[in-house]
Design an enzyme around this catalytic site. Structure first.
Site, short mmCIF file in Angstrom:
data_model
loop_
_atom_site.label_atom_id
_atom_site.label_comp_id
_atom_site.label_asym_id
_atom_site.label_seq_id
_atom_site.Cartn_x
_atom_site.Cartn_y
_atom_site.Cartn_z
N CYS A 126 -46.31 -18.68 -46.19
CA CYS A 126 -47.51 -18.15 -45.55
C CYS A 126 -47.69 -18.97 -44.28
O CYS A 126 -47.52 -20.20 -44.31
CB CYS A 126 -48.72 -18.33 -46.48
SG CYS A 126 -50.32 -18.09 -45.65
N THR A 127 -47.98 -18.30 -43.17
CA THR A 127 -47.96 -19.02 -41.89
C THR A 127 -49.11 -20.01 -41.73
O THR A 127 -49.11 -20.83 -40.83
CB THR A 127 -47.95 -18.02 -40.72
OG1 THR A 127 -49.06 -17.13 -40.86
CG2 THR A 127 -46.66 -17.23 -40.69
N HIS A 128 -50.10 -19.94 -42.62
CA HIS A 128 -51.15 -20.96 -42.60
C HIS A 128 -50.64 -22.32 -43.12
O HIS A 128 -51.15 -23.36 -42.75
CB HIS A 128 -52.33 -20.54 -43.49
CG HIS A 128 -53.24 -19.51 -42.88
ND1 HIS A 128 -52.87 -18.21 -42.67
CD2 HIS A 128 -54.52 -19.61 -42.44
CE1 HIS A 128 -53.88 -17.53 -42.13
NE2 HIS A 128 -54.90 -18.37 -41.98
N TYR B 169 -56.15 -11.91 -45.88
CA TYR B 169 -55.52 -10.63 -46.18
C TYR B 169 -54.84 -10.67 -47.55
O TYR B 169 -54.69 -9.64 -48.21
CB TYR B 169 -54.43 -10.31 -45.15
CG TYR B 169 -54.88 -9.69 -43.85
CD1 TYR B 169 -56.21 -9.73 -43.43
CD2 TYR B 169 -53.94 -9.09 -43.01
CE1 TYR B 169 -56.58 -9.17 -42.21
CE2 TYR B 169 -54.31 -8.52 -41.80
CZ TYR B 169 -55.63 -8.56 -41.40
OH TYR B 169 -55.98 -8.00 -40.19
N GLY B 170 -54.39 -11.86 -47.95
CA GLY B 170 -53.49 -11.98 -49.11
C GLY B 170 -54.10 -11.62 -50.45
O GLY B 170 -53.38 -11.49 -51.43
N CYS C 231 -47.31 -13.18 -39.89
CA CYS C 231 -48.03 -13.20 -41.15
C CYS C 231 -47.10 -12.60 -42.21
O CYS C 231 -46.70 -11.43 -42.09
CB CYS C 231 -49.29 -12.35 -40.99
SG CYS C 231 -50.28 -12.17 -42.49
N ASN C 232 -46.75 -13.39 -43.20
CA ASN C 232 -45.86 -12.89 -44.27
C ASN C 232 -46.50 -11.72 -45.02
O ASN C 232 -45.84 -10.76 -45.41
CB ASN C 232 -45.58 -14.01 -45.27
CG ASN C 232 -44.80 -15.16 -44.67
OD1 ASN C 232 -43.58 -15.22 -44.80
ND2 ASN C 232 -45.48 -16.07 -44.01
N THR C 233 -47.82 -11.83 -45.21
CA THR C 233 -48.55 -10.83 -45.98
C THR C 233 -48.55 -9.48 -45.24
O THR C 233 -48.22 -8.44 -45.82
CB THR C 233 -50.00 -11.31 -46.18
OG1 THR C 233 -49.96 -12.63 -46.73
CG2 THR C 233 -50.77 -10.40 -47.09
N ASP D 115 -51.82 -12.43 -36.55
CA ASP D 115 -51.96 -12.93 -37.93
C ASP D 115 -53.34 -12.54 -38.44
O ASP D 115 -54.24 -12.22 -37.65
CB ASP D 115 -51.78 -14.45 -37.99
CG ASP D 115 -51.94 -15.01 -39.41
OD1 ASP D 115 -51.37 -14.42 -40.35
OD2 ASP D 115 -52.64 -16.01 -39.59
N SER D 116 -53.51 -12.63 -39.76
CA SER D 116 -54.82 -12.37 -40.36
C SER D 116 -55.86 -13.37 -39.86
O SER D 116 -57.06 -13.13 -39.97
CB SER D 116 -54.72 -12.49 -41.88
OG SER D 116 -54.34 -13.82 -42.21
N1 DGL Z 1 -50.99 -16.14 -42.80
C1 DGL Z 1 -50.77 -15.11 -43.71
C2 DGL Z 1 -49.35 -15.12 -44.25
O1 DGL Z 1 -48.45 -15.58 -43.62
C3 DGL Z 1 -51.75 -14.77 -44.79
C4 DGL Z 1 -53.08 -15.35 -44.88
C5 DGL Z 1 -54.09 -14.46 -45.55
O2 DGL Z 1 -54.12 -14.34 -46.77
O3 DGL Z 1 -54.87 -13.88 -44.77
O4 DGL Z 1 -49.11 -14.65 -45.34
#
Ligand code: DGL
Length: 253
Positions: free
Chosen positions: A182-184, A44-45, A75-77, A12-13
């Site tokens: 988003c996984t966060h 990352y997003g 990570c979805n992004t 993940d990011s």
């Molecule tokens: N955890 C990431 C996701 O699932 C993105 C977080 C980020 O913006 O870095 O999209």
């Protein structure tokens, strides 16, 4: 080393993918997992897709060179920006994650989708939204700041409560389900629910864990038992204590 014995990489990011790692460990306690969070480059997003693709490819190439039997892009992004490229160059399964919009839209009329700006503007999400639009009203809402709250370990601070009240308050009473795209965000479940009242929450972590298991079983690479290990790594080593704390948090319903 035999392929079956190699670890499954989870990427993940930053720290968000630990919500997926928890689901993976629960489903496959016999596997060894190697988690890498790129907190030095998070979030990352808010970056351009090409940059996210490059960052993701370079981490996965390094993990691959160490010997892994699968890569979970938790990570979805990063999935929306890089999954096609990663799969094209890989002889191991590469499993991604996408906002769990399908199950949410099948059950509810008004669905709020929280994700990063990049996830929401990529083609992959537009296609997903189109497939679900006939059955539900879908409201996408970018929440890049929520990533940063979780990266700081702020899961229930007054600042987070105020931020969520501002962002989500206007939707209270109008939506009946929220997709944590988003996984966060699963780490902020309780605060999200408090801001919106009785809504159903959806996230893709168990679906991703199930798909990973399916891919390993299909290749005969699954390891039974319950004695797997979890190794946590981060491009910002100061994040490791928080990573451990998030991994050990009980999963909420
Ligand atoms: N955890 C990431 C996701 O699932 C993105 C977080 C980020 O913006 O870095 O999209």
């Amino acid at each position: 080393m035999e392929r079956t014995e190699l670890p499954v990489a989870v990427f993940d990011s930053g720290l968000g993918g630990i919500s997926v790692l928890r689901a993976l460990v629960q489903r496959m306690p016999g596997e060894d997992f190697l988690y890498f969070g790129d907190s030095a480059n998070a979030p990352y997003g808010v970056r351009p897709a090409a940059e996210v693709r490059e960052l993701t490819q370079s981490v996965i190439a390094r993990l691959y060179a160490r010997g892994i039997k699968a890569a979970v892009i938790a990570c979805n992004t990063a999935t929306s920006a890089a999954i096609g490229t990663l799969r094209a160059f890989s002889d191991i399964p590469v499993i991604g994650i996408e906002p769990a919009l399908k199950p949410a839209a099948a059950q509810h009329r008004h669905v709020l989708v929280l994700a990063t700006p990049l996830t929401l503007r990529e083609e992959k999400f537009a296609a997903l939204m189109q497939r679900c639009a006939a059955s539900a009203e879908i409201l996408p809402l970018p929440c890049p700041e929520l990533v940063e709250f979780v990266e700081r370990g702020e899961l229930d601070s007054p600042a987070l409560t105020a931020y969520l009240a501002r962002q989500l308050g206007p939707y209270a009473g109008h939506v009946d389900a929220v997709v944590l795209g988003c996984t966060h965000f699963p780490f902020a479940r309780r605060a999200i629910r408090a801001a919106l009242g009785g809504v159903a929450l959806y996230d893709g972590s168990d679906g991703t864990a199930r798909e990973t298991q399916r891919q390993l079983v299909r290749r005969g690479w699954i390891r039974g038992g319950t004695h797997g290990t979890v190794t946590l790594e981060n491009s910002l080593p100061s994040e490791l204590p928080l990573s451990r704390r998030l991994l050990d948090l009980p999963a909420e319903d």
